[in-house]
Design a protein around this motif. Structure first.
Motif, PDB file in Angstrom:
ATOM      1  N   LEU A  99       0.718  -1.208  -0.073  1.00 45.39           N
ATOM      2  CA  LEU A  99       0.050  -0.019   0.153  1.00 45.39           C
ATOM      3  C   LEU A  99       0.930   1.070  -0.021  1.00 45.39           C
ATOM      4  O   LEU A  99       0.333   2.248  -0.620  1.00 45.39           O
ATOM      5  CB  LEU A  99      -1.013   0.003   1.195  1.00 45.39           C
ATOM      6  N   VAL A 100       2.081   1.103   0.636  1.00 45.10           N
ATOM      7  CA  VAL A 100       2.706   2.480   0.706  1.00 45.10           C
ATOM      8  C   VAL A 100       3.937   2.291  -0.516  1.00 45.10           C
ATOM      9  O   VAL A 100       4.780   1.382  -0.466  1.00 45.10           O
ATOM     10  CB  VAL A 100       3.541   2.405   2.012  1.00 45.10           C
ATOM     11  N   GLN A 101       3.635   3.430  -1.364  1.00 42.62           N
ATOM     12  CA  GLN A 101       4.481   3.387  -2.587  1.00 42.62           C
ATOM     13  C   GLN A 101       5.977   3.385  -2.251  1.00 42.62           C
ATOM     14  O   GLN A 101       6.663   2.678  -2.973  1.00 42.62           O
ATOM     15  CB  GLN A 101       4.184   4.649  -3.374  1.00 42.62           C
ATOM     16  N   GLU A 102       6.737   4.245  -1.192  1.00 42.21           N
ATOM     17  CA  GLU A 102       7.803   4.315  -1.070  1.00 42.21           C
ATOM     18  C   GLU A 102       8.667   3.242  -0.680  1.00 42.21           C
ATOM     19  O   GLU A 102       9.687   2.612  -0.707  1.00 42.21           O
ATOM     20  CB  GLU A 102       8.319   5.225   0.096  1.00 42.21           C
ATOM     21  N   MET A 103       7.523   2.017  -0.223  1.00 43.39           N
ATOM     22  CA  MET A 103       8.118   0.875   0.311  1.00 43.39           C
ATOM     23  C   MET A 103       8.089  -0.384  -0.603  1.00 43.39           C
ATOM     24  O   MET A 103       8.566  -1.670  -0.319  1.00 43.39           O
ATOM     25  CB  MET A 103       7.349   0.197   1.479  1.00 43.39           C
ATOM     26  N   GLN A 104       7.483  -0.047  -1.735  1.00 47.95           N
ATOM     27  CA  GLN A 104       7.639  -0.904  -2.828  1.00 47.95           C
ATOM     28  C   GLN A 104       8.775  -1.160  -3.595  1.00 47.95           C
ATOM     29  O   GLN A 104       9.574  -0.262  -3.674  1.00 47.95           O
ATOM     30  CB  GLN A 104       6.417  -0.660  -3.872  1.00 47.95           C
TER      31      GLN A 104
ATOM     32  N   THR B 221     -11.393   8.407   7.867  1.00 49.84           N
ATOM     33  CA  THR B 221     -10.493   8.907   6.865  1.00 49.84           C
ATOM     34  C   THR B 221      -9.558   7.615   6.411  1.00 49.84           C
ATOM     35  O   THR B 221      -9.467   6.835   7.162  1.00 49.84           O
ATOM     36  CB  THR B 221      -9.647  10.145   7.259  1.00 49.84           C
ATOM     37  N   ALA B 222      -9.159   7.827   5.080  1.00 49.44           N
ATOM     38  CA  ALA B 222      -8.177   6.864   4.782  1.00 49.44           C
ATOM     39  C   ALA B 222      -6.899   7.229   5.174  1.00 49.44           C
ATOM     40  O   ALA B 222      -6.608   8.065   5.789  1.00 49.44           O
ATOM     41  CB  ALA B 222      -8.101   7.063   3.171  1.00 49.44           C
ATOM     42  N   PHE B 223      -5.808   6.354   4.754  1.00 46.80           N
ATOM     43  CA  PHE B 223      -4.670   6.213   5.446  1.00 46.80           C
ATOM     44  C   PHE B 223      -3.741   7.558   5.239  1.00 46.80           C
ATOM     45  O   PHE B 223      -3.345   8.076   6.038  1.00 46.80           O
ATOM     46  CB  PHE B 223      -3.827   5.252   4.575  1.00 46.80           C
ATOM     47  N   SER B 224      -3.867   8.264   4.015  1.00 55.72           N
ATOM     48  CA  SER B 224      -3.056   9.385   3.828  1.00 55.72           C
ATOM     49  C   SER B 224      -3.730  10.612   4.356  1.00 55.72           C
ATOM     50  O   SER B 224      -3.130  11.725   4.715  1.00 55.72           O
ATOM     51  CB  SER B 224      -2.933   9.610   2.262  1.00 55.72           C
ATOM     52  N   GLU B 225      -5.069  10.601   4.640  1.00 55.84           N
ATOM     53  CA  GLU B 225      -5.471  11.774   4.958  1.00 55.84           C
ATOM     54  C   GLU B 225      -5.804  12.053   6.678  1.00 55.84           C
ATOM     55  O   GLU B 225      -5.849  13.197   6.997  1.00 55.84           O
ATOM     56  CB  GLU B 225      -7.038  11.734   4.444  1.00 55.84           C
ATOM     57  N   GLY B 226      -5.313  10.798   7.268  1.00 60.36           N
ATOM     58  CA  GLY B 226      -5.544  11.125   8.758  1.00 60.36           C
ATOM     59  C   GLY B 226      -4.577  12.145   9.247  1.00 60.36           C
ATOM     60  O   GLY B 226      -5.000  12.726  10.532  1.00 60.36           O
ATOM     61  N   GLY B 227      -3.395  12.149   8.944  1.00 64.41           N
ATOM     62  CA  GLY B 227      -2.500  13.020   9.725  1.00 64.41           C
ATOM     63  C   GLY B 227      -2.979  14.548   9.565  1.00 64.41           C
ATOM     64  O   GLY B 227      -2.998  15.075  10.849  1.00 64.41           O
ATOM     65  N   TYR B 228      -3.427  14.992   8.444  1.00 67.66           N
ATOM     66  CA  TYR B 228      -4.038  16.628   8.561  1.00 67.66           C
ATOM     67  C   TYR B 228      -5.154  16.633   9.584  1.00 67.66           C
ATOM     68  O   TYR B 228      -5.231  17.626  10.220  1.00 67.66           O
ATOM     69  CB  TYR B 228      -4.533  16.867   7.343  1.00 67.66           C
ATOM     70  N   VAL B 229      -6.168  15.764   9.604  1.00 68.85           N
ATOM     71  CA  VAL B 229      -7.261  15.886  10.230  1.00 68.85           C
ATOM     72  C   VAL B 229      -6.881  15.645  12.077  1.00 68.85           C
ATOM     73  O   VAL B 229      -7.473  16.335  12.578  1.00 68.85           O
ATOM     74  CB  VAL B 229      -8.304  14.306   9.761  1.00 68.85           C
ATOM     75  N   GLU B 230      -5.924  14.942  12.054  1.00 62.37           N
ATOM     76  CA  GLU B 230      -5.481  14.742  13.618  1.00 62.37           C
ATOM     77  C   GLU B 230      -4.929  16.216  13.875  1.00 62.37           C
ATOM     78  O   GLU B 230      -4.896  16.649  15.167  1.00 62.37           O
ATOM     79  CB  GLU B 230      -4.605  13.502  13.822  1.00 62.37           C
ATOM     80  N   TYR B 231      -4.104  16.703  13.089  1.00 63.19           N
ATOM     81  CA  TYR B 231      -3.439  17.976  13.265  1.00 63.19           C
ATOM     82  C   TYR B 231      -4.508  19.023  13.738  1.00 63.19           C
ATOM     83  O   TYR B 231      -4.244  20.016  14.359  1.00 63.19           O
ATOM     84  CB  TYR B 231      -2.540  18.395  11.988  1.00 63.19           C
TER      85      TYR B 231
ATOM     86  N   ASP C  47      -7.321  -5.085   4.302  1.00 61.26           N
ATOM     87  CA  ASP C  47      -8.481  -5.977   3.593  1.00 61.26           C
ATOM     88  C   ASP C  47      -9.607  -5.047   3.133  1.00 61.26           C
ATOM     89  O   ASP C  47     -10.060  -5.560   2.219  1.00 61.26           O
ATOM     90  CB  ASP C  47      -8.775  -6.994   4.598  1.00 61.26           C
ATOM     91  N   LEU C  48     -10.191  -3.970   3.790  1.00 60.41           N
ATOM     92  CA  LEU C  48     -11.120  -3.317   3.466  1.00 60.41           C
ATOM     93  C   LEU C  48     -10.879  -2.591   2.053  1.00 60.41           C
ATOM     94  O   LEU C  48     -11.727  -2.608   1.129  1.00 60.41           O
ATOM     95  CB  LEU C  48     -11.569  -2.227   4.511  1.00 60.41           C
ATOM     96  N   GLN C  49      -9.750  -2.140   1.716  1.00 57.88           N
ATOM     97  CA  GLN C  49      -9.460  -1.622   0.732  1.00 57.88           C
ATOM     98  C   GLN C  49      -9.424  -2.471  -0.533  1.00 57.88           C
ATOM     99  O   GLN C  49      -9.587  -1.892  -1.738  1.00 57.88           O
ATOM    100  CB  GLN C  49      -8.267  -0.514   0.618  1.00 57.88           C
ATOM    101  N   THR C  50      -8.936  -3.501  -0.279  1.00 60.32           N
ATOM    102  CA  THR C  50      -8.693  -4.730  -1.396  1.00 60.32           C
ATOM    103  C   THR C  50      -9.848  -5.618  -1.626  1.00 60.32           C
ATOM    104  O   THR C  50      -9.884  -6.432  -2.478  1.00 60.32           O
ATOM    105  CB  THR C  50      -7.438  -5.203  -1.163  1.00 60.32           C
ATOM    106  N   GLY C  51     -10.905  -5.335  -0.942  1.00 56.00           N
ATOM    107  CA  GLY C  51     -12.117  -6.283  -0.934  1.00 56.00           C
ATOM    108  C   GLY C  51     -12.022  -7.503  -0.148  1.00 56.00           C
ATOM    109  O   GLY C  51     -13.151  -8.387  -0.226  1.00 56.00           O
ATOM    110  N   LYS C  52     -11.318  -7.651   0.584  1.00 55.61           N
ATOM    111  CA  LYS C  52     -11.199  -8.898   1.417  1.00 55.61           C
ATOM    112  C   LYS C  52     -12.048  -9.110   2.531  1.00 55.61           C
ATOM    113  O   LYS C  52     -12.393  -9.721   2.912  1.00 55.61           O
ATOM    114  CB  LYS C  52      -9.820  -9.218   1.870  1.00 55.61           C
TER     115      LYS C  52
END
Length: 480
Positions: free
Chosen positions: A248-253, A385-395, A425-430
């Motif tokens: 899911l995290v691009q930099e780790m791919q 919120t989704a993974f990427s958006e959570g940081g701003y919302v928490e701020y 699993d939620l985002q991939t339909g599992k």
């Protein structure tokens, strides 16, 4: 006469250094999305001290290690004092130090071939600036690794133990600035330790290796000096290698040849090896071979690892090419009035570029969060919120389901629940939304088109009401 600490390599060196310096001014406005959770953590530490239970999400009793607490407080301190300009100045300042130590290391490895050292300094720094110099703790790690290499190079060259005195300090800084990368100190030290020990054994001077081995022990022991103790040291083992995060995290791919960045990585790695083969340098030192091989593995394992290849794999190439360049022997000359005019002009251009570049820390979530905060009480909102958006919302003071601190949501770290796997699993339909949502009494959802929940929320109009739509996001409210 004693040589000054900052010494330009050639008469017109500042003309060349203008390239990475100007680029660093432009890149300094590239505020990475992670800056939001870093600012949030830094602010919390300033006010409340070190958290050991996560206070930012809707989940209860998640064990927390703020593995980059010092970086977060530095970023927040710069932002609190000077706003976005403070963040930009911080990045520029760190990159200037990176630029300086890149040059110093290249100069040592090339045995004072200043033009060669200058070329590789600018090459590596520009590549780092284009991809990795961002408002993230990694910039401090790059600097610390370069300082480590410089100190070890100077120790091996001079056998002066004063260079080893600073190594425990680097360990203390790294474990608190970016604990998950602390073991990189040992990975980058190992080639030097191995070569120094082998050389000492060959010359029957084993005692010369004792100070270095003792400093390695101190590096480890000093690593325990942090707010989270052994958990910070072992953080890398509980946080990396997770398949869901890697997917899911691009930099780790793993770098893909089908992407622009992947092409750049493979071409540079191939170019370095071809250069070594073509030069047929049979005297390349063991430490540089180890650094090259080790950082090649990192570069081909993830996009994130390519930065370490630039530092530990590309720089040693200077050793292969040094015989093709003359040793610099020119004496330092006084600058002419015309040279001072050029320096002044270029400095003025850099300042103008900094002033003309907009320093604005924005987020496309702002209108959605503004609307939510103006219509609801913070403590009554249970938000998804989704993974990427959570940081701003928490701020902004809202607790949410997940944020970009991926490793925090692994069970081996939080000791409660594998939330990241659930999200994956939620985002991939599992995992079906109906089954997942039963465990969470959400009051609101912020989603975009790419979120699996968007279609679900749209279809279940009896359960969820669309409150707001922007160019990117949708705000839903639960009717249940």
């Amino acid at each position: 006469m004693r040589k000054k600490f900052f010494h330009l390599p050639t008469k017109y060196a500042y003309l060349y250094f203008f390239i990475p310096i100007a680029l660093s001014v432009i890149v300094s406005t590239n505020y990475d999305n992670d800056i939001w959770f870093l600012l949030n953590q830094g602010r919390y530490i300033f006010v409340h001290g070190f958290p050991h239970v996560d206070p930012f999400t809707i989940h209860e009793n998640l064990s927390l290690v703020v593995q980059q607490w010092l970086s977060a407080t530095i970023f927040y301190g710069a932002f609190r004092l000077f706003g976005e300009i403070g963040l930009s100045l911080l990045m520029i300042g760190v990159n200037l130090l990176i630029l300086y130590f890149l040059y110093k290391i290249a100069l040592v490895i090339s045995e004072n071939r200043k033009k060669l050292a200058l070329f590789f300094t600018i090459l590596v720094d520009v590549l780092l600036l284009m991809n990795f110099i961002q408002t993230r703790p990694q910039i401090f790690t790059y600097l610390i690794l370069l300082m480590l290499m410089y100190l070890l190079e100077k120790y091996q060259q001079t056998n002066n133990t004063r260079y080893l005195f600073f190594l425990p300090l680097l360990s203390l800084l790294e474990i608190n600035l970016h604990a998950s990368m602390w073991f990189m100190l040992f990975l980058f030290s190992a080639p030097y330790v191995i070569e120094i020990i082998i050389d000492a054994c060959r010359n029957d001077q084993q005692k010369k290796s004792f100070p270095l081995l003792f400093s390695m022990v101190l590096i480890f022991l000093v690593g325990l000096i942090n707010p989270y103790g052994i958990e910070a040291i072992t953080y890398i083992f509980t946080s990396y290698g997770n398949d869901s995060i890697n997917q899911l995290v691009q930099e780790m791919q793993v770098p893909q040849i089908t992407t622009n960045m992947g092409i750049i990585i493979y071409l540079i790695v191939l170019g370095v090896y071809l250069t070594y083969i073509i030069t047929k340098n049979k005297t390349l030192k063991l430490k540089y071979i180890c650094l090259l091989l080790g950082t090649t593995y990192l570069a081909l394992s993830s996009y994130k690892g390519f930065a370490f290849f630039l530092i530990g794999g590309v720089l040693p190439l200077v050793s292969c090419l040094k015989n093709n360049f003359p040793v610099s022997t020119e004496l330092k000359e006084s600058k002419t009035p015309d040279e001072y005019k050029i320096i002044g002009l270029l400095s003025g251009l850099v300042v103008f570029l900094f002033i003309a570049t907009p320093h604005q820390l924005t987020n496309s979530l702002k209108p959605v969060v503004d609307y939510l905060l103006s219509h609801e009480e913070k403590n009554k909102v249970i938000l998804y919120t989704a993974f990427s958006e959570g940081g701003y919302v928490e701020y902004r003071g809202l607790k949410t389901y997940i944020d970009p601190r991926a490793e925090v949501f692994l069970k081996q770290n939080n000791h409660q629940k594998d939330i990241f796997q659930e999200y994956y699993d939620l985002q991939t339909g599992k995992l079906s939304p109906d089954e997942w949502i039963k465990d969470y009494p959400f009051t609101h959802f912020i989603v975009n088109y790419n979120d699996t929940l968007y279609s679900y929320l749209q279809q279940e109009k009896e359960k969820f009401e669309l409150l707001l739509t922007t160019d990117e996001y949708f705000l839903f409210q639960s009717k249940i």
